[in-house]
Design an enzyme around this catalytic site. Structure first.
Site, mmCIF file in Angstrom:
data_model
loop_
_atom_site.group_PDB
_atom_site.id
_atom_site.type_symbol
_atom_site.label_atom_id
_atom_site.label_comp_id
_atom_site.label_asym_id
_atom_site.label_seq_id
_atom_site.Cartn_x
_atom_site.Cartn_y
_atom_site.Cartn_z
ATOM 1 N NE ARG A 7 6.560 -7.338 10.197
ATOM 2 C CZ ARG A 7 6.709 -6.886 8.939
ATOM 3 N NH1 ARG A 7 5.642 -6.768 7.971
ATOM 4 N NH2 ARG A 7 7.914 -6.055 8.698
ATOM 5 C CB SER A 34 1.732 -6.219 6.611
ATOM 6 O OG SER A 34 2.052 -5.482 5.394
ATOM 7 C CD GLU A 55 -9.716 -3.338 8.649
ATOM 8 O OE1 GLU A 55 -10.844 -2.456 8.487
ATOM 9 O OE2 GLU A 55 -8.969 -2.971 7.868
ATOM 10 C CG PHE A 80 -6.749 -1.296 10.727
ATOM 11 C CD1 PHE A 80 -7.129 0.155 10.988
ATOM 12 C CD2 PHE A 80 -5.335 -1.626 10.116
ATOM 13 C CE1 PHE A 80 -6.236 1.134 10.465
ATOM 14 C CE2 PHE A 80 -4.917 -0.505 9.453
ATOM 15 C CZ PHE A 80 -5.136 0.771 9.688
ATOM 16 C CG HIS A 106 2.518 -3.516 11.402
ATOM 17 N ND1 HIS A 106 2.640 -5.026 10.999
ATOM 18 C CD2 HIS A 106 3.129 -2.778 10.489
ATOM 19 C CE1 HIS A 106 3.311 -4.812 9.532
ATOM 20 N NE2 HIS A 106 3.551 -3.545 9.279
ATOM 21 C CG ASP A 114 2.710 3.328 7.620
ATOM 22 O OD1 ASP A 114 3.315 3.818 6.577
ATOM 23 O OD2 ASP A 114 2.391 1.988 7.780
ATOM 24 N NE ARG A 164 7.301 -1.900 9.078
ATOM 25 C CZ ARG A 164 8.409 -1.095 8.677
ATOM 26 N NH1 ARG A 164 8.770 -0.023 9.538
ATOM 27 N NH2 ARG A 164 8.696 -0.867 7.703
HETATM 28 C C1 LIG Z 1 -8.815 0.617 8.016
HETATM 29 C C2 LIG Z 1 -7.691 0.338 7.075
HETATM 30 N N1 LIG Z 1 -7.389 -1.092 7.181
HETATM 31 C C3 LIG Z 1 -6.210 -1.416 6.453
HETATM 32 C C4 LIG Z 1 -5.509 -0.300 6.306
HETATM 33 C C5 LIG Z 1 -4.098 -0.588 5.373
HETATM 34 N N2 LIG Z 1 -4.370 -0.220 3.882
HETATM 35 C C6 LIG Z 1 -3.533 0.799 3.401
HETATM 36 S S1 LIG Z 1 -3.775 0.993 1.875
HETATM 37 C C7 LIG Z 1 -4.560 -0.325 1.597
HETATM 38 C C8 LIG Z 1 -5.257 -0.972 0.253
HETATM 39 C C9 LIG Z 1 -5.712 0.280 -0.333
HETATM 40 O O1 LIG Z 1 -6.361 -0.153 -1.437
HETATM 41 P P1 LIG Z 1 -6.954 1.033 -2.395
HETATM 42 O O2 LIG Z 1 -8.102 1.826 -1.687
HETATM 43 O O3 LIG Z 1 -7.475 0.386 -3.688
HETATM 44 O O4 LIG Z 1 -5.703 1.943 -2.670
HETATM 45 P P2 LIG Z 1 -4.985 2.456 -3.883
HETATM 46 O O5 LIG Z 1 -5.055 1.325 -4.835
HETATM 47 O O6 LIG Z 1 -5.593 3.610 -4.388
HETATM 48 O O7 LIG Z 1 -3.485 2.860 -3.314
HETATM 49 C C10 LIG Z 1 -4.839 -1.188 3.153
HETATM 50 C C11 LIG Z 1 -5.497 -2.279 3.349
HETATM 51 C C12 LIG Z 1 -5.726 1.017 6.389
HETATM 52 N N3 LIG Z 1 -4.905 2.091 6.092
HETATM 53 N N4 LIG Z 1 -6.864 1.213 6.958
#
Ligand SMILES: Cc1ncc(C[n+]2csc(CCOP(=O)(O)OP(=O)(O)O)c2C)c(N)n1
Ligand SMILES: [Mg+2]
Lengths: 312, 280
Positions: A7, A34, A55, A80, A106, A114, A164
């Site tokens: 990556r 990432s 996505e 995703f 990843h 994870d 990753r």
């Molecule tokens: C479908 C999907 N896309 C991407 C991710 C990667 N990801 C994990 S947390 C996150 C951001 C989430 O932001 P938010 O909902 O505001 O979470 P918080 O601030 O409450 O931690 C992403 C993009 C994922 N887990 N699932």
């Protein structure tokens, strides 16, 4: 040996591409740090689109950009895209053969801590079954840069599978990357390990070990899963008459399946598939998981011994 | 509600924050920011609002909690352990090989986890399914769903929002952890979800906006939501990502990074100093 994650190399390759080609645009889905598309975003902010955690919308938007003449590179984790956005990949991109590059990081179990929800064991299988797709699975940083360059030149949809974890650099900068052409990384006559992605390094280690016992193992690096290099695989079957496949992916639907199908049709010889044994992953360090799921050089050595017995 | 119970809940939330720091530090990875931001909401649910029996995690009449933003697993695990679903000592196995405490919640491995999450945007749909089942079975349990403000960028969230209103699922109560940050930056800069309360109203939901760190407001909002008939309810909870640890508050980099040992010590000292103090 120097280690770089594929990556990381992808991020650098995108910046290079951005300089060369003003039509290259990059999309991400809230994972730019990432997937390393953030480098492109910093250099070319007006050609970088963060789509947020969306996505499916990312791939659909890329289809539109491509239909209007742009060359979109889309990145997120492999679970995703192709995972979450599979139908958009199939119907909006592959079917009309649009010029979209899906570069997922990843992939596989080396995601590590994870856990299973984030460890794609099925992405190659998903994309391989879709007509019109080209699939690259680079083994190291150098191969990644060349795959990205090659993808930009192909007029049509391409999937690039990235990892990753940091992995050894296997290639010199000047090696020739030809899409669809497997690389003979090591010659041998007793058996062949056909590997892809990060398993190429494990295959080389296994071949080295076996050489000490007088077993001469050929190592084929299949960086292009589709279109598959049927000629080179059949040659290996004919000349070594025993095959082990190696991939960080479910043994169903990936490289192992592709090789078994090909060998069965053209030159049936014993084939043993090393890969994730049709289970989901779990949390753990990448190294622990590679050990637990049987993806280390030692497992390849055992598999070579097995096909070598069968061939006798 | 009596002042004593509120103070007890506030202290429980502080203990849960302490676990979150210890767990992520021991794991060397994980998501402290979004775990800390929702700690007061989840504490109020597990220690006051939900009908539960830790001895019977499959009791058919229990209320359900769905952590749709599955990366906040440390928060869910800390609440479950403190509530007695499994030993508190097990918390330090988070993310380790063989642990029941997977990086993202796995319903097969851990009692009390109602549905496996980690892929964002899918929890509300599952909540709707449980709510429809409650209706079919004539049960009166309630389904609580916790969503992130970045998470609601997923289209599926809005498909579920539509369906909950269409089927008049008044047994669904959702919280939005409105902390303003996602991974790539502030939600307004990455992909704005504004005007957020109005969106849920337009989708047919009952909507309240509260301070997500005010225990009294959280409890009152759920009491109000329980009285709503014929509509699902959204509680938009304004929160601070990283709440309770000064150097993590509103810092995007603490979304998915674990504290190093010396950082964990500082965080734990801050949390210890908050004992007996009102959190606001
Ligand atoms: C479908 C999907 N896309 C991407 C991710 C990667 N990801 C994990 S947390 C996150 C951001 C989430 O932001 P938010 O909902 O505001 O979470 P918080 O601030 O409450 O931690 C992403 C993009 C994922 N887990 N699932
Ligand atoms: Mg947020």
């Amino acid at each position: 040996m120097k280690k770089i994650a594929t990556r990381e190399a992808y991020g650098e390759a995108l910046v290079e591409l951005g300089r060369e080609n003003p039509d290259v645009v990059v999309l991400d889905a809230d994972l730019a740090k990432s997937t390393k598309t953030i480098d492109f975003g910093k250099h070319f902010p007006h050609r970088f689109f963060d789509m947020g955690v969306a996505e499916q919308n990312m791939l659909g938007t890329a289809a539109g950009l491509a239909a209007a003449g742009k060359i979109p590179f889309c990145s997120t984790f492999a679970v995703f895209a192709p995972g979450r956005a599979f139908d958009q990949l199939r119907n909006s991109i592959a079917y009309p053969r649009l010029n979209v590059k899906i570069c997922a990081s990843h992939a596989g179990i080396t995601v590590g801590e994870d856990g299973a929800s984030h460890q794609s064991v099925e992405d190659i299988a998903l994309v391989r079954a879709v007509p019109h797709m080209t699939i690259f699975v680079p083994a190291d940083a150098v191969e990644t840069r060349k795959a990205v360059q090659a993808a930009a030149k192909i007029k049509g949809p391409v999937y690039i599978r990235l990892g990753r974890a940091a992995v050894p650099v296997l290639h010199a900068e000047d090696f020739l990357f030809e899409p669809g052409k497997a690389l003979v990384m090591r010659q041998g006559n007793d058996a062949t390990i056909i590997a892809t992605g990060i398993m190429v390094a494990e295959a080389l280690t296994a071949a080295e070990e076996l050489a000490k016992e007088g077993v001469s193992v050929r190592v084929l690096n299949v960086h292009t899963i589709k279109p598959l290099d049927v000629e080179e695989i059949v040659r290996a079957a004919k000349e070594t008459r025993a095959i082990v496949t190696a991939e960080e992916h479910n043994i169903i639907g990936g490289l192992g399946s592709a090789v078994a199908e090909t060998v069965c049709e053209h030159c049936p010889v014993p084939v043993h598939r090393v890969g994730i044994p049709d289970v989901f992953g779990e949390s753990g360090t990448p190294d622990q998981l590679m050990e637990k799921y049987g993806l280390k050089a030692e497992h390849l050595i055992a598999a070579v011994r097995k096909v070598w017995e069968l061939k006798k | 509600m009596e002042q004593e119970k509120i103070a007890w809940l506030q202290n429980k939330a502080r203990e849960i924050r302490t676990h979150i720091i210890r767990m992520t530090a021991a794991a060397g990875s994980g998501h402290p920011g979004g775990s800390l931001s929702a700690a007061d909401i989840v504490t109020a649910l597990y220690f006051h609002l939900m009908r539960l029996d830790p001895q019977r995690p499959s009791w058919p009449d229990r209320d359900r909690f769905i952590l749709s933003k599955g990366h906040a697993a440390p928060l869910l695990y800390a609440a479950l352990a403190e509530r007695g679903f499994f030993p508190v000592e097990e918390l330090l196995t988070l993310r380790k090989l063989g642990s029941r405490l997977q990086g993202h919640p796995d319903m097969k491995s851990l009692p009390g986890v109602e549905i496996s999450t980690g892929s964002l945007g899918q929890g509300l749909s599952a909540g709707n399914g449980m709510a429809l089942a409650a209706r079919l079975d004539g049960r009166d349990y309630r389904v609580f769903v916790l969503l992130g403000d970045g998470e609601i960028q997923e289209g599926m969230v809005w498909e579920a929002a539509m369906a909950a209103a269409h089927y008049r699922l008044d047994n669904v109560t959702a919280f939005l952890d409105y902390n303003g940050l996602q991974i790539d930056g502030p939600v307004t800069e990455v992909m704005s979800v504004e005007p957020v309360a109005e969106k849920w109203v337009a989708f047919g939901w009952d909507v309240q906006v509260i301070d997500g760190h005010d225990m009294v407001q959280i409890i009152q909002a759920v009491e109000v939501a329980r009285q709503v008939r014929g509509r699902p309810q959204m509680i938009v909870a304004r929160t601070v990502k990283g709440k309770g640890v000064s150097f993590m508050e509103n810092q995007v980099n603490w979304h998915g990074a674990a504290p190093r040992p010396e950082e964990a010590e500082r965080a734990l000292a801050e949390l210890a100093a908050q004992a007996g103090l009102a959190p606001n």
